[in-house]
Structures are given as structure tokens and as C-alpha cells.
Design a protein around this motif. Sequence first.
Motif, PDB file in Angstrom:
ATOM      1  N   UNK A  62      65.548 -97.160 -30.946  1.00 38.38           N
ATOM      2  CA  UNK A  62      65.661 -98.600 -31.170  1.00 38.38           C
ATOM      3  C   UNK A  62      66.864 -98.874 -32.067  1.00 38.38           C
ATOM      4  N   UNK A  63      66.990 -98.076 -33.109  1.00 42.12           N
ATOM      5  CA  UNK A  63      68.044 -98.321 -34.089  1.00 42.12           C
ATOM      6  C   UNK A  63      69.264 -97.438 -33.849  1.00 42.12           C
ATOM      7  N   UNK A 458      77.370 -87.247 -40.720  1.00 38.04           N
ATOM      8  CA  UNK A 458      77.770 -88.649 -40.862  1.00 38.04           C
ATOM      9  C   UNK A 458      79.201 -88.846 -40.423  1.00 38.04           C
TER      10      UNK A 458
ATOM     11  N   UNK B 157      69.191-107.802 -34.919  1.00 34.54           N
ATOM     12  CA  UNK B 157      68.174-107.274 -35.840  1.00 34.54           C
ATOM     13  C   UNK B 157      68.236-105.755 -35.876  1.00 34.54           C
ATOM     14  N   UNK B 158      68.378-105.171 -34.704  1.00 39.53           N
ATOM     15  CA  UNK B 158      68.414-103.706 -34.642  1.00 39.53           C
ATOM     16  C   UNK B 158      69.643-103.138 -35.326  1.00 39.53           C
ATOM     17  N   UNK B 163      66.900-102.142 -43.346  1.00 42.43           N
ATOM     18  CA  UNK B 163      65.651-102.899 -43.236  1.00 42.43           C
ATOM     19  C   UNK B 163      64.662-102.424 -44.297  1.00 42.43           C
ATOM     20  N   UNK B 187      55.988-104.376 -33.983  1.00 45.33           N
ATOM     21  CA  UNK B 187      56.811-103.346 -34.619  1.00 45.33           C
ATOM     22  C   UNK B 187      56.079-102.726 -35.803  1.00 45.33           C
ATOM     23  N   UNK B 191      54.982 -98.772 -36.770  1.00 44.63           N
ATOM     24  CA  UNK B 191      55.187 -98.050 -38.025  1.00 44.63           C
ATOM     25  C   UNK B 191      53.868 -97.474 -38.531  1.00 44.63           C
ATOM     26  N   UNK B 213      70.978 -92.870 -39.087  1.00 45.27           N
ATOM     27  CA  UNK B 213      69.817 -93.601 -39.569  1.00 45.27           C
ATOM     28  C   UNK B 213      68.794 -92.713 -40.269  1.00 45.27           C
ATOM     29  N   UNK B 215      64.728 -93.152 -41.660  1.00 47.81           N
ATOM     30  CA  UNK B 215      63.525 -93.958 -41.788  1.00 47.81           C
ATOM     31  C   UNK B 215      62.708 -93.327 -42.908  1.00 47.81           C
ATOM     32  N   UNK B 228      64.420 -98.615 -43.185  1.00 49.04           N
ATOM     33  CA  UNK B 228      65.214 -98.064 -42.088  1.00 49.04           C
ATOM     34  C   UNK B 228      66.657 -98.398 -42.389  1.00 49.04           C
ATOM     35  N   UNK B 230      71.005 -97.282 -42.277  1.00 54.64           N
ATOM     36  CA  UNK B 230      72.100 -96.411 -41.858  1.00 54.64           C
ATOM     37  C   UNK B 230      73.189 -96.413 -42.923  1.00 54.64           C
ATOM     38  N   UNK B 231      72.849 -96.823 -44.128  1.00 51.26           N
ATOM     39  CA  UNK B 231      73.773 -96.632 -45.237  1.00 51.26           C
ATOM     40  C   UNK B 231      73.727 -95.158 -45.600  1.00 51.26           C
TER      41      UNK B 231
END
Lengths: 525, 597
Positions: A62-63, A458, B157-158, B163, B187, B191, B213, B215, B228, B230-231
Motif C-alpha cells: 500500500x505504501x 535507503x 494519503x498513501x 503517518x 485500515x 493494523x 518504509x 511500520x 508508518x 518513510x523518513x
Amino acid sequence: MGLSSVASNSEGMQLCIFDLRRGQNEGQELDKILFFYPADLPFSTQLSVIGLSEGLITFTRIFSPEAACEVIEAERHSHVFFEAEPDIWMVMIVEKNKEAEAVWRVGALRNVLKEVHSLFLMFHGSIRSLLEKEPAAGLIRSQLYIFIMDYLSAFEKRSPLDYCCWDFLSSKKLQLPSFRDSLKERGTVQMLTVGREAAIEVQSLVRVVESCTGSPSCHSLLLFQDLLVSTTLSPDDAINLFTYAVLRLTPRALSTGSSSWSYLLKGSTASAAVTGPAVGSPTSLSEPFHGSHGTSAGDDQSHAMRPLQHDRWSRGNDGFLVTDIWQAEPGSLVSVTPSIWLQQTEEKMYLCAYQHKSLTLIVLIPVSSVINGEQGIFAVKQLVLENASLKMLKVEEKLSKGWGGENAYHVSGYRYLLVDGDRNLSRASPPGKVTTLTKDSLLALSKLREEVDIEKSRARWDDDDHEKELEICTRARNNAWVITRVTRGKELYMVLENANETLLYASDAVQKFSNRYCNGAFSLD
Amino acid sequence: MSSSDDDSASSGANSGPVLGSKPIEDGFSQLRVNDLANGSVNDDAAEGSGDREGVAVEVDEVEDGGSASARVGGTEIEEIGEARGMWRSNSEGEVEAQASPSSSGYAGERGSSSGGSGIGEEEDEIEEVRSDAGSDSQAAWMPGKRHVDEDDASISWRKRKKHFFILSHSGKPIYSRYGDEHKLAGFSATLQAIISFVENGGDRVKLVRAGKHQVVFLVKGPIYLVCISCTEEPYESLRGQLELIYGQMIVILTKSVNRCFEKNPKFDMTPLLGGTDVVFSSLIHSFSWNPATFLHAYTCLPLAYATRQAAGAVLQDIADSGVLFAILMCKHKVVSLVGAQKASLHPDDMLLLSNFVMSSESFRTSENFSPICLPRYNPMAFLYAYVHYLDVETYLMLLTTSSDAFYHLKDCRTRIETVLLKSNVLSEVQRSMLDGGMRVEDLPIDPLPRSGSLLPRLGQRRPFTDSQESLKEAYAGIGGPAGLWHFIYRSIYLDQYVASEFAPPFNTLRQQKRLYRAYQKMYASMHDKGVGPHKTQFRRDEHYVLLCWVTQDFELYAAFDPLADKGSAIKTCNRVCQWVKDVENEIFLLGASPFSW
């Protein structure tokens, strides 16, 4: 030997392979599973492992559509994912336990998955292509089972009765690469450094041997002990064949008949003397027999093939290594010349290995170029014996003279690992020296490598053109310096335990090492 | 707690780095790191307040003008909801109670800021909009929830970079940073399924990694928190952020909310948090600029020693009259802080409390008396906070265990305000805000005499220039000596840190955030649970040279030009430590450490 004992060990590790394109319908989920270790786990448990894995693959897409789930870290287990082929996933689950030394680096575990898959490809071709040929998947399941179980048996701790070495646990426990293996890099080749003169001799040997095959697209791979001397293979194929050779073909592999999947594993005394254990009655070089390598014969024979089985190779009287692993027909007692698939060209090659003392020469000849099968191979071997055996002798002598022994690459005061990512090479402190490091240092190094792994991955996703540049020097709790430098595709990892000094001292030590042993690749100025 | 005019404390609390000319690694053979978890939740000190948990505020009529009657409620839901109702009074002393669970009195209700997506883009938002020009100014950040129209089916949003979700163990959404909670029910259930699937296998999921990513999961009883992202923040940092978000929820509700779930697993918590989006979004924003969120320390506003002493003295006076904590803050910086005997305040609690106060608009407009919980102090019980802004940025918080102390605290505030005005503390505070704190270009080249002071030089920096000014110009654009760009110094015993002001090349919020995250990564690396804490770390990448030095007294994090020379960087770090030591009277709150007894 390995099969039953490994299978009986059900705790600690699970390994599965599943195909997301299979078993789509309710009630048919079992069909997804192509391999599961331990096999005696109830189906419901197997299904729940696959269910979680599949669920998280879907969820993470999804992400992160470009890269699905790579690892699940739970309190007590790590689940390591590897998408071996599109929609064909391998998942390894290991238990964490610091007391039991079960501290893992995900990257190292994933490399195990990569390695077993690459080897499978080399001997059997891709899983997908086998599935396409056989939608019922019965054959591929048994192939995978036998293959992976043979592979895993290399990780088995051996009982003291087998060999009198450092192992003292008699239990058959799998020894996966843990934090203690932080100064090793699976999936790389270890090279022998040769002098200019020897290099010329090697060149000429290779030229002669390849000309004997009469095929322009033949390849060769030359090893001294467990170190690569030269190869004409593409990097990926070279790694696979090198891995296999070190596992099963080199003098050490033959003499122990077992588990040194890398010369790095342990610095035991590998004598050049070859004393094949002569187990399993290796048949003599099979006489030329109905040239049966037709279109489909290769596949038919493969289901019983166990190229990773122990003690199936030995050195024949003429110096060529022989095995009964490859058979003319399923169940047949007639062995044929081994053959493997090249990844690069997807070409099937005959594999001939010649050994003289510490020197192992592997010649790969395209199956398509040998007109009359075994007879043709026999002729090539004769040619090699006639034209190259003297050269082999000379090269072996020269290399042996220049060889510094198992501690040849030890640099006193340093414990290091050098990885050249572009050329898939690595060199490291000898294992016997690494064991002098304290647990704390090794744990800190393992952590640092994990950090670098994440940074590297990364950088890959950031699709920046410039390569990652990184330097980290940490003085750990126990005063050891744990150091890494990543630059221009090369990586250096280092532990300095007795450098009880300043940061400047530590970086000076790195600088000296870099100038002296790495052509200044890690030098700053 | 020792009085702040105890002179010996100023030099004694921090025995100080032994530096001089020694190289950075020397001298600390033994490491003793203050365990923040110890002594943070002080149950003893909280006695007497424990029985108030979750009980509605019962107040009699107070004065003629203000009537307030929040009655003892029937169900717990109502109780907490009512406890959330905030007391306010205007300057005439009128008090009105807001007893409805859903009307919380926060100005930052959801709708008010949802439309402002255009200007308010935070840099974190979507992976692609990195070069958004509007993101480079701190002022661009808008509080409150945005993008409510999104849900998990939206591409935008994705693609949000980070998040945060809070959900209940039955899978009901409680909070989502982006998107409408109600639309995210499906959603949220996913989770929950992941968490409980792993739990059923006798394990507990912590982290899932996929490409860039991560989580991250955190389970707190019946409350599940998920990030969640991706930083490139490390797992430990993201987990710490989830802990803080949970803490912020406890600040608003207390942990007794768990009982609601015991009674009814399907309990819907969202109404209890109605209107608090702005509190969470402000906290989440602080994850990208406030070092307190990972250092677990607070920072003080630089002030002359005497000025801070004056503020401390008046706070101490009222602390002796039944106030548990008296805190004077300017934005997120502490001016002074005093606790009743044996009461200690954890830096995380201060962070959450000040975030709660600063992010709620209603606190600014009138004086307030509000139930709050300090999770590290006592997660089960409400305290009562009297909050009043003395000027635009400076506010006073008086905490008590007594629900009917409003008028007493109001009196206290009047007294404090009078003294602060008379002694010019407030104007000094404002001046300090304007002047800023330590600047790398002011790092003394030679060791100062022992009586060094930050503030005179602050004065010199003002329009009338002298030789210092020309020196500063020489460094313009390149930071301080030896390529020093920035530093953070954390005193272990004081639980305080000081960070230098951002100077070029950190002109933009994005650059500052990147540095902040680099520090955060280094902190996580140094304080690894398994093998840490390490002693020293030197780290060079394409952006910086970072140096970290952890001793039993302090931690120093310094950022240099990536081409900086190692040797001079180390010398510079030693000088920074010496400098901090020289001016510690002004940059730290001494002798009143929240952990001193």
C-alpha cells in the motif's frame, strides 16, 4: 546423513518458500507452499506463517509498492523476507535470544536465502520455469526439499564424534551467521593475491585449458585452496560456482567431506593432501554412454539430483573430480558429467573439475558445443591432461611458495573486513584471529553493520546517482573502536581493541591500513 | 527540592566536564548514565491524588459571578469527558464549566484548519513535494489536522511521509494524523489484525520494514499505536515518538481510560479526544524540530543568574503553599521551575504539558483551570493545572492535586505576576527571546576567565557593534571556528540541554530538520539498548561531520562542515564544553533540578 537430523530440530529456525500465484482459492492455501522447514510442523502452523507473510507483503505494498516487506521484527523473532523470483518468496524466521548468542543481522540472514536460491538456479533453473513445466509442483517440491536440506546441513553443528574440532555440542543445531560472523560477507568471493610472475603463469594455464575445450564460450575458474585465483565467468556466476566449489570441491571440502561453506568459516588446518573419504562408492568416470543429453533428458534426471549432498565428490586417479550425483536417468546407476546453468547466458554447461594438490581448476563447456556427449567430454579431459597438467604442477608450486598460510591476510592489531561491492570481492581477518575479539566488540560491530545496511538500502531507493559516502568511528562501551568506511562502492569494517587511545589515533590506524592494503581507497587526503 | 537561591547548588549539581586541553576521549573510564526511567514515576509523591482518577470534577458554587457545577458522573465515559471540560475564567473571575464531553473548548476543532492545506504544507507531507517553497519557514506550519478528506484509498494519503495512528485493541480508529478516522476504520482493522495475529503466535510485533518504509508498532494495554514512515529516522526514534503520543493521550485522559475498554472492548474513544487533534499535530510537528523529544531533557531560556533566581524565589514561595509544581515557561523554554518537596517532574512530562498548553488556543485567551495528567508522574490520576499567559509567549502553570484550588491558584498567579513585573523578569525574558542563545560564531577562541558570561556578549551583538562584530562577519556563512555549525549539549544530572542557535548554512526549516534527524540518528546509535551507550562517535557523510561524546556528566552532539578536520573538530568540541561550563549559570536552571530531592 543430514536430512533426518536436521528435520528433527524444529525450534530455532523456520524457512519457507511460497508462490503467491498459487492457491488463490479458499481452501487451497496449502498449494502455495513449495517448501517448509521444519517439515513436520502442522499444516495449520505452516499456513499461519504463510498467511502473516502474505498479509504483510500486501499491506506494505500500500505504501511501498516498489519494495514490499523485507523484515518483520518481533520481540522474540525476526522474519526475514526475500523475493527470490517474482511472487516467489522465501521467508526465514529466527528466534532471538541474546544469552544463546542468537543475535542476528538481517542482511546476513537474507544473504543465506539469496545464496541457496542462486545455487538452486545454478543446478535446476528457476523455480518459476519448473512450475510452469509442472503445475502440480510435486517434483519441484521434492527437489527444493532435498536441495535445501542438503544446503542447511552445511550449517549444522557437527558432533565431536564426526571430527575432532572445536565443536563441543553434540546436538545438531543449525549455526546460522550470527553477530560473531560480522567480519564475513556471504555472497562474495575471496581472492588469492598473486605476484606478477605467477599471474602470467596462471594466464597461460587458463589459455591452454580453454583452448583444449575447443569452444570459444567455455569458462574456467581456478582456485588455490579456498581462494579464487582467476575466472572468466561473469560476477554472479563466479560467486555461485565459487561458493559451490568451496562447499564441495576444494581439497578442504573433499577432505572434511563437509561443512566448510567458506574458508572463512574456521581456520582449521587444510592440508593439501587429498584423502577422499571414499564414502558412497563414487563410480569411475562413466564410459561414454548413449549421448543422451537431448532436449529434455536434463530435466528428467534432475529430480533425484543432490549436488549439495556431502561426500559425493572424490578425486579420481587422473586428477579429475568424480561424482555419482548426476545420473543418466532417474534411478540409473550410470553417472554422467555434471552440468550447471549459467545465470548470465542461461546456457547449460558441463562442469569438469581437475585437482592437483591445493589447486582446483573448474572448466565449464557449453553442452551445445559437445557433439557426442560423454565421449566428447572424455576427449576434452584427455586433452587437458596432456597439455595442461605440467602447467598445473608449476602453477601449484609457485602459488604454494608464495602462500603465507591461513593467516596470510592477517594484519596485526586489526580485525577487519574489506568488501568491494562492485567486484563482489571480500577479504577479512582470518577467523582464528576474529575469535579473539570480545563479545561486546562483535555485538557493536554487528549493530554498526546493520546501520550501514539500512543506509545503503535507503541510498538505493533514493536513486541518487552518487554512491553512499559514510564514515563512522565509534568508541564502544568496552573502549574498542568499531569503525566503518563506505566509499565508492567499497566498504571497510574494522575493530581495534587495543587502540586504547584517541579518535585521531583510531583514524590514523585506518589511514595506514588503507594506504598499505587498499591502495588508499579509504584514505581521506 | 532545593531552593534556587542555594548558591552551592549552582556549582555542585554539575561537577562538570574535566576538559582543559585533554583530548576528547580521555578521562572517562566509567560511564554512569542517569536512567531516566528511574524515579520518573513517583508513586509516593502522588499519593493523595490517586483517588481522583477518572472522577468528575466536583465543584461547589464559586463566587457569585461564576457558577460551575460538574457533577459526579454516572459512567466512566462521562466522567472523563467531563473532566476534560475546561474551566475558564475571564479577568473578572467568572468561571464557566463546560460539561459536555464533546465540546472540549479547544479552538483548534477539526474543521477550523482543515482547509488550509495550501500554505500549511509541512515538509514531511508528501514524498514528492520536497521542493515546496512554503516549507522553508517555521511560520508555515499550521496547527491542526489537515487532509481530512483523504482515506487509505487516496494516492495522496498513501504517499504521506509519516503517518501516526492510534486505535483500540478491537480495531476502532482513535486518531489518525491524516485522513478522517471514520473512513479509516477498515485500515485500522487491518493494523489491529496484524498486531493480534502476531500476538496469537505468542510474540509481539515491533517493526516491519519495506524499502524506505518502516511500520512501527507500540501496544499499550488496550491502546495500539502505529507509525508508518518513510523518513530516515531510526526505529528507536519512531518508537519513542509513539511513546510520546501515548503520553500525550494520557495527559488528556489518564490511563484510567483503560477501564472503559475493560467494560466494553468495543468502546469508542474518539469523542473523548474530540477537538484535541491540534494537540497531537503540534506534538508530531515537534518531532521534527524539538530535540527534547529524543533527548528526554528540557531546555531553559538564557537569563542572567539573578533574574532566574528572582523568578525561582517567587515560585518557591507559592510552592510552599500547596502547589505541587510551579512552572514558568516561554514557548518551549523553561524560565524557572519549582516543585513541592519530594515531587519531581520528568522532562517528558514537561514536554507533553507545554505542548498541550501551547497548542490549545483557549489557554491563550483566558486563565484556565484544567485537569491534566502527568504520565511519568502518575499515569492514573488527574492533576489540576492553572494556566495563565503573562504575555504572548510567557505562561505560568501551577499544578495541584486539589480540584478546588482555582481561586487559590489565581491569587498565587497575581502575586507571582506582580513580582515578576516589578523585578523586570518578564522584560528580561522577552529580551532573551529576541537575543537568542548561544551562537557558534561566538565560541571563544581562548578559554574565558572562569567568570565568563553569555549575556554581555549578547548585548554587544545588538546594533552597536565593536570588534566582536567584525569577527562575526569573518565567520558569516561558515558557522563557527573549525567549521562548527551547530551543537547540543545535554547535562545528565540536570536533565537539561542547550542547543546553539541555528546559523547559516541552516537557513531553512528543511535544513534544520535534516540536522535534527541526523542528531536523532546519532542519539539512537549511541544509546543502543543492546550494546550502548557508546562513548564517542565520529560520523561523516555527504552532509556533515557529526561528533558525539557521552560521559557520565554530559552528552555533546556537534555538527561540522563535512570537510572539517578531525583534530580541530575535537579541539573545538572541548572548547564548546568549556564554554557551556563557563556560562552554565545563565543557560541552565541550577539547583532546582526536577530530580533533586
